[in-house]
Design an enzyme around this catalytic site. Structure first.
Site, PDB file in Angstrom:
ATOM      1  N   ASP A  34       0.830  -1.202   0.000  1.00 36.23           N
ATOM      2  CA  ASP A  34       0.000   0.000   0.000  1.00 36.23           C
ATOM      3  C   ASP A  34       0.868   1.258   0.000  1.00 36.23           C
ATOM      4  O   ASP A  34       1.358   1.692   1.040  1.00 36.23           O
ATOM      5  CB  ASP A  34      -0.896  -0.046   1.256  1.00 36.23           C
ATOM      6  CG  ASP A  34      -1.741   1.201   1.414  1.00 36.23           C
ATOM      7  OD1 ASP A  34      -2.235   1.442   2.535  1.00 36.23           O
ATOM      8  OD2 ASP A  34      -1.894   1.951   0.423  1.00 36.23           O
ATOM      9  N   SER A 198      -1.126  15.600 -12.270  1.00 38.34           N
ATOM     10  CA  SER A 198      -1.323  15.321 -13.702  1.00 38.34           C
ATOM     11  C   SER A 198      -1.822  16.609 -14.354  1.00 38.34           C
ATOM     12  O   SER A 198      -2.616  17.338 -13.770  1.00 38.34           O
ATOM     13  CB  SER A 198      -2.364  14.207 -13.868  1.00 38.34           C
ATOM     14  OG  SER A 198      -2.862  14.186 -15.216  1.00 38.34           O
TER      15      SER A 198
HETATM   16  C1  483 Z   1     -12.376   8.051   0.170  1.00 38.55           C
HETATM   17  C2  483 Z   1     -11.244   7.121  -0.187  1.00 38.55           C
HETATM   18  C3  483 Z   1     -11.693   5.692   0.062  1.00 38.55           C
HETATM   19  C4  483 Z   1     -10.551   4.723  -0.099  1.00 38.55           C
HETATM   20  C5  483 Z   1      -9.396   5.150   0.779  1.00 38.55           C
HETATM   21  N1  483 Z   1      -8.345   4.203   0.609  1.00 38.55           N
HETATM   22  C6  483 Z   1      -7.989   3.427   1.581  1.00 38.55           C
HETATM   23  O1  483 Z   1      -8.474   3.494   2.683  1.00 38.55           O
HETATM   24  C7  483 Z   1      -6.924   2.443   1.187  1.00 38.55           C
HETATM   25  N2  483 Z   1      -6.790   1.437   2.196  1.00 38.55           N
HETATM   26  C8  483 Z   1      -5.676   1.145   2.869  1.00 38.55           C
HETATM   27  C9  483 Z   1      -5.974   0.148   3.718  1.00 38.55           C
HETATM   28  N3  483 Z   1      -7.262  -0.169   3.554  1.00 38.55           N
HETATM   29  C10 483 Z   1      -7.750   0.639   2.592  1.00 38.55           C
HETATM   30  C11 483 Z   1      -8.880   6.526   0.441  1.00 38.55           C
HETATM   31  C12 483 Z   1      -9.999   7.511   0.599  1.00 38.55           C
END
Ligand code: 483
Length: 334
Positions: A34, A198
């Site tokens: 991640d 970008s």
């Molecule tokens: C609104 C979005 C929703 C998705 C979010 N991404 C995460 O939470 C990535 N993640 C890492 C561990 N588990 C999940 C970023 C914000």
């Protein structure tokens, strides 16, 4: 030194799982790399048993090279509302043929329901910047930060694929893994992320639209989350697509034609930027719960976050170089 590890997509490419080994003798776990966080944490022998459902756990008491980091604890919550927390051991961690002798391995005592429900993931390996590592009282370094000085090149690359295994490489750029040139742009790591901008986008065969997109490259997020005006622009070109609040985003008929979505990288003065094209079919993320004809879009709004997130949907259309040595990110088509 350099190394390479295969990474395998879960259903609908929701996440990508990579095997790491921890301890002596090695304990193999399947973790989610991640770039949007900076903690390496795992399900462990200490995790509340009711919160473990099918995951493989790391047990430091079985490792001759494990040593508890006295007094250290951690607690983390992610943008999707999931969370975990626990204590910390130092132990050998190997990935793709590379080893860190004393990596901070954050052992979960508790995990939220999202992690319990995901039987495929035994933990996360954050490859963001250590400034947002959540160990207290002393922050710990990521696996990449611990490796960096010993790598042939201070880089790691992500080559995620749609519906098939891809690769994370460390310490080198595999010139056979992409086509054309890699376009590099500076990153802003102030907030601990691989932040970049970008210059704009194009929908289908439409003209390039000069609209800066400030975002992060995040292998831990499934979708591509962009400013709502760009998202609306895209779905205007999808017959019958509409925003459904109770689905939490844009949905469309599962057999509808989807235009490609391309985003720019770099901006030669006056020239046109390099473009990374996401094939339209990648934008059909998955059927919404309870339906087989209504599908959820892979491009959705970043409204409530403030920055855009180039998640797996964008990353799997490219070969991406996370260049920690030069603090830049490189994108190539493939
Ligand atoms: C609104 C979005 C929703 C998705 C979010 N991404 C995460 O939470 C990535 N993640 C890492 C561990 N588990 C999940 C970023 C914000």
């Amino acid at each position: 030194a350099h190394g390479s590890a295969e990474t395998t997509p879960g259903p609908h490419d929701v996440e990508y799982l990579t095997t790491i080994s921890i301890g002596t003798p090695p304990q193999n776990l399947s973790i989610n790399i991640d770039t949007g966080s900076s903690d390496l944490w795992v399900f462990s022998a200490e995790t509340t048993s009711s919160e473990v459902k099918g995951q493989t756990v790391y047990d430091p008491s079985l490792s001759s090279t494990a040593a508890q980091l006295q007094g250290a604890t951690w607690q983390i919550s992610y943008g999707d509302g999931s969370s975990s927390g626990g204590d910390v051991y130092l132990d050998r961690v190997a990935l793709g043929g590379l080893t860190v002798a004393a990596q901070a391995v954050e052992c979960a005592r508790n995990v939220s329901g999202e992690f319990t429900a995901d039987g495929s993931s035994d933990g996360l390996m954050g490859l963001g910047f250590g400034v947002i590592n959540m160990v207290k009282p002393v922050r710990q370094k990521t696996f990449f930060e611990n490796l960096q000085a010993g790598l042939d090149e201070a880089v790691f690359t992500a080559d995620l694929k749609h519906g098939m295994p891809g690769r994370y490489n460390f310490g080198y750029v595999d010139s056979s893994a992409y086509t054309g040139d890699i376009t590099y742009v500076p990153i802003n790591s102030t907030d601990g992320y691989w932040g970049w901008t970008s210059p704009g986008y194009a929908v289908g065969s439409g003209a390039f639209k000069d609209e800066a997109i400030v975002g992060i490259a995040d292998t831990g997020t499934t979708l591509l989350l962009l400013p709502s005006d760009i998202v609306a622009d895209y779905y205007r070109q999808v017959d019958g697509a509409k925003y459904e609040r109770n689905q939490g985003g844009y949905v469309f008929g599962c057999d509808v034609a989807l235009p490609d979505f391309a985003f720019g990288v770099g901006h030669t003065a006056g020239g046109s930027p390099a473009m990374i094209k996401i094939p339209g079919k990648y934008v059909n993320y998955a059927p919404v719960g309870g339906s087989s004809t209504k599908c959820y879009g892979g491009i959705q709004s970043n409204d409530f976050i403030g920055a855009s997130i180039f998640g797996d949907l964008a990353l799997k259309a490219a070969f991406v170089v996370f260049d920690g040595g030069n603090m830049r990110i490189g994108w190539a088509s493939k």
